[in-house]
Design an enzyme around this catalytic site. Structure first.
Site, PDB file in Angstrom:
ATOM      1  N   CYS A  97       0.852  -1.200   0.000  1.00  0.00           N
ATOM      2  CA  CYS A  97       0.000   0.000   0.000  1.00  0.00           C
ATOM      3  C   CYS A  97       0.882   1.241   0.000  1.00  0.00           C
ATOM      4  O   CYS A  97       0.625   2.225  -0.690  1.00  0.00           O
ATOM      5  CB  CYS A  97      -0.874   0.046   1.244  1.00  0.00           C
ATOM      6  SG  CYS A  97      -1.904  -1.398   1.495  1.00  0.00           S
ATOM      7  N   CYS A 100       2.483   3.101  -3.299  1.00  0.00           N
ATOM      8  CA  CYS A 100       1.723   4.112  -4.039  1.00  0.00           C
ATOM      9  C   CYS A 100       1.280   5.259  -3.138  1.00  0.00           C
ATOM     10  O   CYS A 100       1.370   6.423  -3.504  1.00  0.00           O
ATOM     11  CB  CYS A 100       0.472   3.510  -4.673  1.00  0.00           C
ATOM     12  SG  CYS A 100       0.799   2.378  -6.024  1.00  0.00           S
ATOM     13  N   HIS A 101       0.763   4.910  -1.949  1.00  0.00           N
ATOM     14  CA  HIS A 101       0.065   5.915  -1.144  1.00  0.00           C
ATOM     15  C   HIS A 101       0.958   6.619  -0.139  1.00  0.00           C
ATOM     16  O   HIS A 101       0.545   7.605   0.461  1.00  0.00           O
ATOM     17  CB  HIS A 101      -1.098   5.258  -0.381  1.00  0.00           C
ATOM     18  CG  HIS A 101      -2.172   4.723  -1.274  1.00  0.00           C
ATOM     19  ND1 HIS A 101      -3.020   5.536  -1.993  1.00  0.00           N
ATOM     20  CD2 HIS A 101      -2.540   3.457  -1.572  1.00  0.00           C
ATOM     21  CE1 HIS A 101      -3.860   4.786  -2.691  1.00  0.00           C
ATOM     22  NE2 HIS A 101      -3.586   3.521  -2.456  1.00  0.00           N
ATOM     23  N   CYS A 134      -7.413  -2.402  -5.434  1.00  0.00           N
ATOM     24  CA  CYS A 134      -5.979  -2.095  -5.349  1.00  0.00           C
ATOM     25  C   CYS A 134      -5.168  -3.379  -5.276  1.00  0.00           C
ATOM     26  O   CYS A 134      -4.150  -3.529  -5.946  1.00  0.00           O
ATOM     27  CB  CYS A 134      -5.680  -1.263  -4.105  1.00  0.00           C
ATOM     28  SG  CYS A 134      -5.633   0.507  -4.397  1.00  0.00           S
ATOM     29  N   CYS A 200     -36.610   0.533  14.698  1.00  0.00           N
ATOM     30  CA  CYS A 200     -35.757   0.651  15.885  1.00  0.00           C
ATOM     31  C   CYS A 200     -34.992   1.974  15.889  1.00  0.00           C
ATOM     32  O   CYS A 200     -34.998   2.704  16.875  1.00  0.00           O
ATOM     33  CB  CYS A 200     -34.750  -0.496  15.948  1.00  0.00           C
ATOM     34  SG  CYS A 200     -35.467  -2.081  16.425  1.00  0.00           S
ATOM     35  N   HIS A 201     -34.299   2.263  14.802  1.00  0.00           N
ATOM     36  CA  HIS A 201     -33.280   3.314  14.845  1.00  0.00           C
ATOM     37  C   HIS A 201     -33.812   4.709  14.553  1.00  0.00           C
ATOM     38  O   HIS A 201     -33.101   5.691  14.726  1.00  0.00           O
ATOM     39  CB  HIS A 201     -32.133   2.955  13.898  1.00  0.00           C
ATOM     40  CG  HIS A 201     -31.414   1.705  14.334  1.00  0.00           C
ATOM     41  ND1 HIS A 201     -30.680   1.655  15.493  1.00  0.00           N
ATOM     42  CD2 HIS A 201     -31.353   0.463  13.795  1.00  0.00           C
ATOM     43  CE1 HIS A 201     -30.173   0.433  15.632  1.00  0.00           C
ATOM     44  NE2 HIS A 201     -30.584  -0.308  14.623  1.00  0.00           N
ATOM     45  N   CYS A 242     -28.291  -7.345  12.540  1.00  0.00           N
ATOM     46  CA  CYS A 242     -29.569  -6.665  12.749  1.00  0.00           C
ATOM     47  C   CYS A 242     -30.697  -7.393  12.029  1.00  0.00           C
ATOM     48  O   CYS A 242     -31.758  -7.632  12.594  1.00  0.00           O
ATOM     49  CB  CYS A 242     -29.492  -5.230  12.217  1.00  0.00           C
ATOM     50  SG  CYS A 242     -29.192  -4.004  13.494  1.00  0.00           S
TER      51      CYS A 242
END
Lengths: 281, 109
Positions: A97, A100-101, A134, A200-201, A242
């Site tokens: 990773c 490139c980054h 990637c 619920c939420h 959930c």
């Protein structure tokens, strides 16, 4: 005698006030440095809520405290693992990773805008999909399992460098049809218990569902370290849990339905801060 | 041998003589209790950190016996009074014989 009685009353009153303040009026500052917005005006598209709250405000003061210091946040152990993976060369191209980054901090801001439309692939992509793209096309490495340990750790690292930034997921443009699909799922009742996410939420947040204090189901804190299973948990695994609890057959992790739902639910948190890896019970 | 075992310690860099400082330590470790069974019904062998010690310039600050009921990634927070400049040495002893160590300097001005 009278004095003792008075003292007792004061102590009880103080305790009650403390319990309320510690839970729901508290503000979150991580490492005495990163200020986190845990309550904000609801984004315009949200018709049924006026204020949005991070799940952090619904937790007990002990659980809240764990997230205020990276040393005590068990999720950061997994972030350390991901930093190692970040710097590890894998696959046929001899890349990591980092090749490139650069430093993980270069990806600051990414977590705040994902899931996001990808022009080239012409699809809405979650961070996990982007990481796997990637890995296969840039590194020549094998895909990680969606919501597997390696992937969740990497998502936690990517989230951690964006902490404090405001979630701002695009709901319009090419992503709009996926977003609408996610909204439809959110308001569809599933399972033998005939419950939608909203039951619920949205209708019952801040109430108790048996012993559990319901939050608004915001995902700004994901990946989340849960005390109950002592590991980081991904958004899609949480969705599965959930829906399973409604006694329904759930969608699979990484399916188009869950990507749409993740996009929609993320947009419900537009205005809160990125918090991951958060600590919940 | 437990994987990904990594000790972490936080000690203030400096202090005044006789000041009570707070030390936080955490070691990532699965702390397998020996009570659980795998998918085939076989007992997963116990593998825990069984002892943790902290010394300051060779003098014992804390010496802890850990038991199987302690959960994963054991965390200790304790106070110490530092009389002089010196070094805290931290040692964790694993069931498998491995010993993990870390140390921190503190300057008393």
């Amino acid at each position: 005698m009278k004095t003792v009685f008075k003292g007792g009353v004061t102590a009880v009153a103080l305790f009650a006030a403390y319990a309320v303040q510690a839970d729901q009026e508290a503000n979150l500052v991580i490492n005495e440095d990163i200020e986190i917005t845990v309550r904000a005006d609801a984004p315009e598209h949200l018709e049924n809520l006026s204020t949005i709250y991070s799940g952090w405000v619904f937790r007990s003061s002990e659980t809240q405290a764990l997230q205020m210091d990276d040393f005590e946040n068990p999720g950061m152990i997994f972030v350390d693992d991901a930093i190692e993976a970040w710097n590890t060369v894998e696959g046929s191209e001899g890349e990591s990773c980092a090749s490139c980054h650069g430093a993980p901090e270069e990806l600051a801001g990414v977590r705040a805008v994902y899931p996001k439309w990808n022009d080239e692939a012409e699809e809405v992509r979650t961070i996990a999909m982007q990481v796997n793209d990637c890995r296969t096309s840039q590194m020549g490495a094998e895909e990680w399992k969606y919501d597997g340990g390696d992937m969740i750790n990497m998502e936690a690292l990517i989230a951690s460098v964006s902490r404090g930034m405001t979630v701002n997921v695009a709901t319009d443009g090419p992503a709009q049809s996926m977003w609408e699909k996610g909204r439809d799922i959110y308001y569809t009742r599933f399972g033998q218990l005939d419950l939608s996410c909203a039951n619920c939420h949205e209708d019952n947040y801040d109430n108790n569902i048996r012993a559990d204090h319901l939050s608004q189901g915001q995902i700004n804190g994901f990946p989340t370290y849960r005390l109950k299973n002592a590991k980081l948990n991904g958004v899609h695994s949480r969705f599965r849990g959930c829906i399973r609890d409604t006694r329904a057959e759930t969608y699979g992790v990484g399916t188009e339905e869950f990507i749409a739902l993740e996009l929609y639910v993320a947009s419900r948190g537009n205005g809160l801060s990125v918090e991951g890896p958060s600590v919940r019970n | 041998m437990a994987d990904n075992v990594k000790p972490r310690v936080r000690v203030p860099r400096d202090a005044t003589a006789g000041e009570e400082i707070t030390i936080k330590t955490l070691i990532s470790h699965p702390m397998e209790s020996g009570q659980r069974k795998d998918g085939d019904g076989n007992v997963i062998p116990r593998s825990i950190i069984n002892r943790f010690t902290c010394t300051f310039n060779g003098e014992t600050v804390i010496d802890v016996t850990l038991e199987p009921a302690i959960s994963t990634n054991p965390y200790f927070e304790f106070q110490a009074i530092v009389p002089e400049t010196g070094t805290f040495e931290f040692t964790w002893y694993d069931d498998d014989g491995a010993v993990y160590t870390d140390s921190k300097e503190i300057t008393v001005g």
